[in-house]
Enzyme design. Structure first.
Site, PDB file in Angstrom:
ATOM      1  CG  ASP A 161     -15.800 -39.543  23.176  1.00 56.50           C
ATOM      2  OD1 ASP A 161     -14.623 -39.494  22.785  1.00 56.50           O
ATOM      3  OD2 ASP A 161     -16.216 -38.980  24.207  1.00 56.50           O
TER       4      ASP A 161
HETATM    5  N1  URA Z   1     -15.643 -34.197  24.410  1.00 52.88           N
HETATM    6  C1  URA Z   1     -15.958 -35.456  24.776  1.00 52.88           C
HETATM    7  O1  URA Z   1     -15.928 -35.784  25.960  1.00 52.88           O
HETATM    8  N2  URA Z   1     -16.304 -36.326  23.821  1.00 52.88           N
HETATM    9  C2  URA Z   1     -16.386 -36.007  22.500  1.00 52.88           C
HETATM   10  O2  URA Z   1     -16.737 -36.842  21.671  1.00 52.88           O
HETATM   11  C3  URA Z   1     -16.064 -34.685  22.148  1.00 52.88           C
HETATM   12  C4  URA Z   1     -15.708 -33.800  23.121  1.00 52.88           C
END
Ligand code: URA
Length: 237
Positions: free
Chosen positions: A106
């Site tokens: 993310d």
């Molecule tokens: N899980 C998440 O919620 N976000 C990420 O970036 C990676 C794993």
């Protein structure tokens, strides 16, 4: 390996079109073994060839395998919509050779991200059937409790998943929990925490398989080439 002219070598390494690479050679901007080579017909075995362009040292690599400590506010998408793209943290040559992230983090997740221009490696590493374990350090708004760890370990039900998703979890300190998952569902860690009643306020990926951010020693925003042993470990995981 078959000998190649410098313009072909440069082009394969992401230095632009054949024509622009030829001009770099003709302009005396390319060195091999510390000597300027402006002969466009001269041929070299590219295997591990050390060369310099505009005084910057490079080594020929058939493929590149990179680790990046991704900072926050960076999108893993190749066409970033809101935040800057992850490729902007790397030399332009890597974009030209079509380096791509292996999976995604993310925009507000930090930590270990692999990138490569080896399509087979990207496919193998991100294939759901591989179940490569990925470890995260999650900071939560609420205090971490043994019940939270137990719920994550037993499994939590996410709205769009038929079965509960479980993780290996352990408390790090009052507000941090280490979570290892071997799937890569959308926002999986944040959603698992939310399903267990905790808000994730910061998320860092600390390891992929046996490769850890700590061992790589990368500061946020820094990247490095993976060596042959690290690549072999990832492939074997
Ligand atoms: N899980 C998440 O919620 N976000 C990420 O970036 C990676 C794993």
């Amino acid at each position: 390996m078959k000998k190649l002219t410098l313009e072909k070598i440069l082009q394969s390494q992401g230095f632009g079109t054949k024509k622009s690479c030829r001009y770099r050679v003709l302009d005396g901007l390319v060195e091999v073994g510390g000597e300027v080579v402006d002969d466009v017909l001269a041929e070299f075995d590219p295997t591990d060839l050390a060369f310099a362009v505009d005084g910057e040292p490079w080594q020929y690599r058939e493929h590149v395998y990179l680790a990046l400590n991704k900072p926050t506010g960076v999108e893993c998408s190749r066409r970033p919509a809101v935040h800057r793209g992850v490729l902007s943290l790397l030399p332009d040559q890597f974009t030209a050779r079509d380096v791509q992230p292996v999976g995604r983090l993310d925009h507000d997740t930090t930590g270990l991200l692999l990138l490569s221009d080896d399509g087979n490696f990207i496919h193998a590493q991100s294939h759901p059937k591989r179940h490569v374990p990925k470890t995260y350090a999650a900071t939560t708004a609420e205090a971490v409790t043994s019940q939270l760890v137990a719920r994550l370990t037993v499994g939590v039900k996410l709205i769009d998943e038929p079965e509960p998703l479980a993780a290996t979890a352990r408390q790090i300190d009052t507000h941090r929990v280490e979570i290892t998952i071997d799937m890569g569902k959308y926002h999986q860690v944040r959603r698992m925490l939310a399903a267990a009643g905790h808000n994730c306020v910061a998320l860092q990926r600390t390891a992929i398989g046996v490769l850890t951010l700590e061992a790589l020693g990368l500061a946020e925003g820094e990247w490095c080439y993976l060596d042959a042993a690290q690549i072999a470990l990832l492939k074997a995981d």
